[in-house]
Design a protein around this motif. Structure first.
Motif, PDB file in Angstrom:
ATOM      1  N   ASN A   2     -12.124 -62.849 -60.630  1.00  0.00           N
ATOM      2  CA  ASN A   2     -12.051 -61.645 -59.803  1.00  0.00           C
ATOM      3  C   ASN A   2     -10.526 -61.691 -59.669  1.00  0.00           C
ATOM      4  N   PRO A   3      -9.930 -60.401 -59.227  1.00  0.00           N
ATOM      5  CA  PRO A   3      -8.687 -60.197 -59.142  1.00  0.00           C
ATOM      6  C   PRO A   3      -7.759 -61.097 -58.065  1.00  0.00           C
ATOM      7  N   LEU A   4      -8.451 -61.632 -57.020  1.00  0.00           N
ATOM      8  CA  LEU A   4      -7.814 -62.387 -56.170  1.00  0.00           C
ATOM      9  C   LEU A   4      -7.587 -63.995 -56.675  1.00  0.00           C
ATOM     10  N   ALA A   5      -9.168 -64.581 -57.318  1.00  0.00           N
ATOM     11  CA  ALA A   5      -8.888 -65.573 -57.958  1.00  0.00           C
ATOM     12  C   ALA A   5      -8.014 -65.620 -59.072  1.00  0.00           C
ATOM     13  N   GLU A   6      -7.802 -64.681 -60.109  1.00  0.00           N
ATOM     14  CA  GLU A   6      -6.950 -64.642 -61.139  1.00  0.00           C
ATOM     15  C   GLU A   6      -5.646 -64.835 -60.734  1.00  0.00           C
ATOM     16  N   GLY A   7      -5.350 -64.141 -59.410  1.00  0.00           N
ATOM     17  CA  GLY A   7      -3.843 -64.099 -59.048  1.00  0.00           C
ATOM     18  C   GLY A   7      -3.543 -65.517 -58.521  1.00  0.00           C
ATOM     19  N   PHE A   8      -4.728 -66.215 -57.901  1.00  0.00           N
ATOM     20  CA  PHE A   8      -4.452 -67.520 -57.249  1.00  0.00           C
ATOM     21  C   PHE A   8      -4.270 -68.447 -58.760  1.00  0.00           C
ATOM     22  N   ILE A   9      -4.860 -68.291 -59.795  1.00  0.00           N
ATOM     23  CA  ILE A   9      -4.804 -69.054 -60.951  1.00  0.00           C
ATOM     24  C   ILE A   9      -3.335 -68.754 -61.620  1.00  0.00           C
ATOM     25  N   THR A  10      -3.041 -67.486 -61.651  1.00  0.00           N
ATOM     26  CA  THR A  10      -1.780 -67.202 -62.158  1.00  0.00           C
ATOM     27  C   THR A  10      -0.709 -67.831 -61.465  1.00  0.00           C
ATOM     28  N   GLY A  11      -0.793 -67.985 -60.083  1.00  0.00           N
ATOM     29  CA  GLY A  11       0.143 -68.718 -59.040  1.00  0.00           C
ATOM     30  C   GLY A  11       0.542 -70.143 -59.737  1.00  0.00           C
ATOM     31  N   ILE A  12      -0.801 -70.717 -59.998  1.00  0.00           N
ATOM     32  CA  ILE A  12      -0.768 -72.332 -60.558  1.00  0.00           C
ATOM     33  C   ILE A  12      -0.006 -72.317 -61.865  1.00  0.00           C
ATOM     34  N   HIS A  13      -0.462 -71.185 -62.570  1.00  0.00           N
ATOM     35  CA  HIS A  13       0.036 -71.287 -63.985  1.00  0.00           C
ATOM     36  C   HIS A  13       1.662 -71.153 -63.807  1.00  0.00           C
ATOM     37  N   LYS A  14       2.233 -70.406 -63.069  1.00  0.00           N
ATOM     38  CA  LYS A  14       3.625 -70.185 -62.830  1.00  0.00           C
ATOM     39  C   LYS A  14       4.278 -71.459 -62.275  1.00  0.00           C
ATOM     40  N   GLN A  15       3.389 -72.180 -61.589  1.00  0.00           N
ATOM     41  CA  GLN A  15       3.904 -73.337 -60.825  1.00  0.00           C
ATOM     42  C   GLN A  15       4.112 -74.375 -61.729  1.00  0.00           C
ATOM     43  N   PHE A  16       3.230 -74.643 -62.528  1.00  0.00           N
ATOM     44  CA  PHE A  16       2.991 -75.794 -63.669  1.00  0.00           C
ATOM     45  C   PHE A  16       3.358 -75.635 -65.016  1.00  0.00           C
ATOM     46  N   PHE A  17       3.328 -74.266 -65.614  1.00  0.00           N
ATOM     47  CA  PHE A  17       3.369 -74.251 -67.033  1.00  0.00           C
ATOM     48  C   PHE A  17       4.472 -72.966 -67.050  1.00  0.00           C
ATOM     49  N   SER A  18       5.190 -72.452 -66.327  1.00  0.00           N
ATOM     50  CA  SER A  18       6.169 -71.498 -66.569  1.00  0.00           C
ATOM     51  C   SER A  18       7.020 -72.024 -67.470  1.00  0.00           C
ATOM     52  N   ASN A  19       7.522 -73.186 -67.773  1.00  0.00           N
ATOM     53  CA  ASN A  19       8.438 -73.609 -68.846  1.00  0.00           C
ATOM     54  C   ASN A  19       7.960 -73.965 -70.142  1.00  0.00           C
ATOM     55  N   CYS A  20       6.602 -73.464 -70.341  1.00  0.00           N
ATOM     56  CA  CYS A  20       5.794 -74.157 -71.567  1.00  0.00           C
ATOM     57  C   CYS A  20       5.849 -72.778 -72.483  1.00  0.00           C
ATOM     58  N   THR A  21       6.458 -71.917 -72.367  1.00  0.00           N
ATOM     59  CA  THR A  21       6.555 -70.894 -73.503  1.00  0.00           C
ATOM     60  C   THR A  21       7.439 -71.407 -74.698  1.00  0.00           C
ATOM     61  N   SER A  22       6.904 -71.134 -75.867  1.00  0.00           N
ATOM     62  CA  SER A  22       7.539 -71.603 -76.999  1.00  0.00           C
ATOM     63  C   SER A  22       8.667 -70.595 -77.399  1.00  0.00           C
ATOM     64  N   GLU A  23       9.441 -71.167 -78.175  1.00  0.00           N
ATOM     65  CA  GLU A  23      10.683 -70.583 -78.564  1.00  0.00           C
ATOM     66  C   GLU A  23      10.232 -69.046 -79.386  1.00  0.00           C
ATOM     67  N   LYS A  24      10.805 -67.979 -78.998  1.00  0.00           N
ATOM     68  CA  LYS A  24      10.350 -67.022 -79.508  1.00  0.00           C
ATOM     69  C   LYS A  24      10.862 -66.802 -81.112  1.00  0.00           C
ATOM     70  N   VAL A  25       9.980 -66.570 -81.919  1.00  0.00           N
ATOM     71  CA  VAL A  25      10.372 -66.479 -83.594  1.00  0.00           C
ATOM     72  C   VAL A  25      10.851 -65.332 -83.792  1.00  0.00           C
ATOM     73  N   HIS A  26      12.094 -65.195 -84.402  1.00  0.00           N
ATOM     74  CA  HIS A  26      12.796 -63.770 -84.659  1.00  0.00           C
ATOM     75  C   HIS A  26      12.229 -63.473 -86.168  1.00  0.00           C
ATOM     76  N   TRP A  27      11.472 -62.647 -86.128  1.00  0.00           N
ATOM     77  CA  TRP A  27      10.957 -62.213 -87.444  1.00  0.00           C
ATOM     78  C   TRP A  27      12.016 -61.059 -88.178  1.00  0.00           C
ATOM     79  N   GLU A  28      12.321 -61.244 -89.459  1.00  0.00           N
ATOM     80  CA  GLU A  28      13.040 -60.446 -90.353  1.00  0.00           C
ATOM     81  C   GLU A  28      12.329 -60.082 -91.173  1.00  0.00           C
ATOM     82  N   ASP A  29      12.603 -58.764 -91.790  1.00  0.00           N
ATOM     83  CA  ASP A  29      12.146 -58.499 -93.233  1.00  0.00           C
ATOM     84  C   ASP A  29      12.493 -59.170 -94.359  1.00  0.00           C
TER      85      ASP A  29
END
Length: 180
Positions: free
Chosen positions: A118-145
């Motif tokens: 539900n929206p409240l639980a999702e908000g809580f889980i998103t907060g946990i993700h931001k707390q622990f996994f905010s630096n886990c994004t992979s480097e953006k690949v720059h696509w070229e033609d």
């Protein structure tokens, strides 16, 4: 006396009426009388987060982005609901941290008569993700033609094949002696 065709015209109306009655009846019979106790759920969810946080402290922060470190292996945590039994959730000798966290939030939401997610639980889980996994994004690949030569080739080959197939079909359809 009505004509037989007239009854067939009334059948869709009758079916819609019966469907409406059944829908209302089943919806009324299956409705939950318990309303979601959002305040209870919001009160209980932090315990799941606290347990997950304690587990994450046991994992080196450099390994937080390595999913196998906290989803499949290592020492797990116990959902607050099971603190009395002190029974960790074993899965083939391994403890599944994130799965336990998810199950804990689902259980607490259900205990508060709330659906999950539900929206409240999702908000809580998103907060946990931001707390622990905010630096886990992979480097953006720059696509070229691709270079123009390759791009033109990749476009022209399917176009030429399509034209050739159309020509072949038209030519064969005009020559009836081949088809026999």
């Amino acid at each position: 006396m009505e004509a037989p065709g007239c009854r067939w015209r009334q059948l869709p109306v009758l079916l819609l009426w019966v469907n409406g009655l059944m829908t209302l009846g089943f919806a009324g019979a299956c409705q939950q009388t318990n309303l979601c106790n959002e305040s209870l759920m919001l009160e209980k969810l932090p315990a799941c987060g606290k347990s997950f946080e304690e587990m994450m402290k046991k994992v080196d922060s450099k390994k937080w982005c390595n999913l196998t470190e906290f989803i499949i292996t290592g020492v797990g945590f116990i959902c607050p609901m099971y603190l009395l039994s002190w029974t960790p959730f074993l899965v083939s000798g391994n403890l599944r941290y994130y799965d336990n966290f998810t199950q804990c939030t689902e259980r607490e939401a259900n205990n508060a008569s709330c659906f999950w997610p539900n929206p409240l639980a999702e908000g809580f889980i998103t907060g946990i993700h931001k707390q622990f996994f905010s630096n886990c994004t992979s480097e953006k690949v720059h696509w070229e033609d691709p270079p123009d030569e390759i791009l033109i080739t990749l476009i022209l080959i399917p176009v030429m094949l399509t034209c050739a197939m159309i020509t072949l079909v038209v030519w064969c359809s005009k020559r009836s002696d081949i088809l026999v």
